[in-house]
Design a protein around this motif. Structure first.
Motif, PDB file in Angstrom:
ATOM      1  N   TYR A 125       0.840  -1.201   0.000  1.00 11.68           N
ATOM      2  CA  TYR A 125       0.000   0.000   0.000  1.00 11.68           C
ATOM      3  C   TYR A 125       0.873   1.249   0.000  1.00 11.68           C
ATOM      4  CZ  TYR A 125      -3.157   3.604   1.702  1.00 11.68           C
ATOM      5  OH  TYR A 125      -3.861   4.766   1.851  1.00 11.68           O
ATOM      6  N   TYR A 126       1.905   1.249   0.825  1.00 11.06           N
ATOM      7  CA  TYR A 126       2.811   2.394   0.913  1.00 11.06           C
ATOM      8  C   TYR A 126       3.544   2.613  -0.408  1.00 11.06           C
ATOM      9  CZ  TYR A 126       6.198   5.588   2.974  1.00 11.06           C
ATOM     10  OH  TYR A 126       6.966   6.691   3.258  1.00 11.06           O
ATOM     11  N   ALA A 127       3.974   1.530  -1.056  1.00  9.94           N
ATOM     12  CA  ALA A 127       4.661   1.642  -2.346  1.00  9.94           C
ATOM     13  C   ALA A 127       3.717   2.213  -3.406  1.00  9.94           C
ATOM     14  CB  ALA A 127       5.185   0.281  -2.779  1.00  9.94           C
ATOM     15  N   GLU A 128       2.459   1.762  -3.413  1.00 12.72           N
ATOM     16  CA  GLU A 128       1.483   2.303  -4.365  1.00 12.72           C
ATOM     17  C   GLU A 128       1.266   3.791  -4.131  1.00 12.72           C
ATOM     18  OE1 GLU A 128      -2.156   0.126  -4.267  1.00 12.72           O
ATOM     19  OE2 GLU A 128      -1.183  -1.753  -4.829  1.00 12.72           O
ATOM     20  N   GLN A 129       1.198   4.189  -2.863  1.00 16.50           N
ATOM     21  CA  GLN A 129       0.995   5.605  -2.557  1.00 16.50           C
ATOM     22  C   GLN A 129       2.191   6.442  -3.008  1.00 16.50           C
ATOM     23  OE1 GLN A 129      -1.822   6.985  -1.543  1.00 16.50           O
ATOM     24  NE2 GLN A 129      -2.653   4.928  -1.721  1.00 16.50           N
ATOM     25  N   ARG A 130       3.398   5.911  -2.825  1.00 15.56           N
ATOM     26  CA  ARG A 130       4.582   6.634  -3.284  1.00 15.56           C
ATOM     27  C   ARG A 130       4.574   6.793  -4.798  1.00 15.56           C
ATOM     28  NH1 ARG A 130       9.281   3.460  -0.365  1.00 15.56           N
ATOM     29  NH2 ARG A 130       8.089   1.920  -1.458  1.00 15.56           N
TER      30      ARG A 130
ATOM     31  N   LYS B 238       1.908   6.897  -6.726  1.00 12.27           N
ATOM     32  CA  LYS B 238       0.888   7.891  -7.049  1.00 12.27           C
ATOM     33  C   LYS B 238       1.376   9.296  -6.766  1.00 12.27           C
ATOM     34  CE  LYS B 238      -3.143   4.976  -6.230  1.00 12.27           C
ATOM     35  NZ  LYS B 238      -4.319   4.758  -5.376  1.00 12.27           N
ATOM     36  N   MET B 239       2.070   9.462  -5.647  1.00 14.58           N
ATOM     37  CA  MET B 239       2.587  10.784  -5.304  1.00 14.58           C
ATOM     38  C   MET B 239       3.637  11.234  -6.312  1.00 14.58           C
ATOM     39  SD  MET B 239       2.715  10.477  -1.143  1.00 14.58           S
ATOM     40  CE  MET B 239       3.798  11.840  -0.966  1.00 14.58           C
ATOM     41  N   ALA B 240       4.493  10.317  -6.760  1.00 16.53           N
ATOM     42  CA  ALA B 240       5.505  10.666  -7.752  1.00 16.53           C
ATOM     43  C   ALA B 240       4.851  11.052  -9.075  1.00 16.53           C
ATOM     44  CB  ALA B 240       6.469   9.496  -7.951  1.00 16.53           C
ATOM     45  N   ALA B 241       3.817  10.308  -9.476  1.00 16.90           N
ATOM     46  CA  ALA B 241       3.115  10.634 -10.717  1.00 16.90           C
ATOM     47  C   ALA B 241       2.428  11.995 -10.601  1.00 16.90           C
ATOM     48  CB  ALA B 241       2.090   9.547 -11.045  1.00 16.90           C
ATOM     49  N   ASN B 242       1.828  12.268  -9.452  1.00 23.17           N
ATOM     50  CA  ASN B 242       1.193  13.568  -9.245  1.00 23.17           C
ATOM     51  C   ASN B 242       2.223  14.695  -9.284  1.00 23.17           C
ATOM     52  OD1 ASN B 242      -1.364  12.529  -9.034  1.00 23.17           O
ATOM     53  ND2 ASN B 242      -1.314  12.400  -6.792  1.00 23.17           N
ATOM     54  N   GLU B 243       3.390  14.468  -8.725  1.00 22.76           N
ATOM     55  CA  GLU B 243       4.451  15.479  -8.739  1.00 22.76           C
ATOM     56  C   GLU B 243       4.911  15.758 -10.168  1.00 22.76           C
ATOM     57  OE1 GLU B 243       7.189  18.241  -7.345  1.00 22.76           O
ATOM     58  OE2 GLU B 243       5.498  17.273  -6.324  1.00 22.76           O
ATOM     59  N   ARG B 244       5.108  14.677 -10.950  1.00 18.52           N
ATOM     60  CA  ARG B 244       5.502  14.867 -12.352  1.00 18.52           C
ATOM     61  C   ARG B 244       4.432  15.627 -13.127  1.00 18.52           C
ATOM     62  NH1 ARG B 244       7.224   9.502 -11.698  1.00 18.52           N
ATOM     63  NH2 ARG B 244       5.361   8.748 -12.749  1.00 18.52           N
ATOM     64  N   ARG B 245       3.179  15.278 -12.879  1.00 20.88           N
ATOM     65  CA  ARG B 245       2.081  15.966 -13.558  1.00 20.88           C
ATOM     66  C   ARG B 245       2.051  17.450 -13.176  1.00 20.88           C
ATOM     67  NH1 ARG B 245      -1.943  13.316 -11.483  1.00 20.88           N
ATOM     68  NH2 ARG B 245      -1.706  11.561 -12.882  1.00 20.88           N
TER      69      ARG B 245
END
Length: 111
Positions: free
Chosen positions: A70-75, A77-84
């Motif tokens: 779960y933590y890896a998935e959240q990381r 998602k956060m990285a993808a949001n940051e790139r976006r």
């Protein structure tokens, strides 16, 4: 008059359905006459515990993930949001620069 016709036309199918359903016997409760069929049906529905365990092991989607997953998935998602966000910010800056150049070009023209 038209209202009563509408009400009667809507109630007629309801009454007909209730009359038909009243004559139908329930199929939910069996008499136990078909014990052989019942045994065959239980063999089709139930399986040994080892097979059931393997079934759920193969299907990881059905079991909840671990905290690390779960933590890896959240990381991710956060990285993808940051790139976006960075991409949109870059697009915004480029658009502002374009507008600024357009404004500068308009002011440089002689009147």
């Amino acid at each position: 008059m038209a209202g009563t016709h509408t009400v009667l036309l809507t109630l007629l199918p309801t009454v007909l359905i209730l009359i038909v359903l009243a004559g139908v016997e329930s199929a939910a409760v069996k008499d136990g006459k078909d014990s052989e069929a019942k045994a065959g049906a239980s063999k089709q529905v139930f399986m040994p515990a080892s097979d059931a365990s393997n079934f759920f092991k193969r299907r990881g989607r059905r079991s909840p993930g671990t905290y690390e997953e779960y933590y890896a998935e959240q990381r991710l998602k956060m990285a993808a949001n940051e790139r976006r966000r960075e991409h949109l910010e870059e697009q915004h800056d480029e658009h502002e620069n374009y507008l600024e150049e357009e404004r500068d070009g308009e002011t440089d023209l002689p009147v």
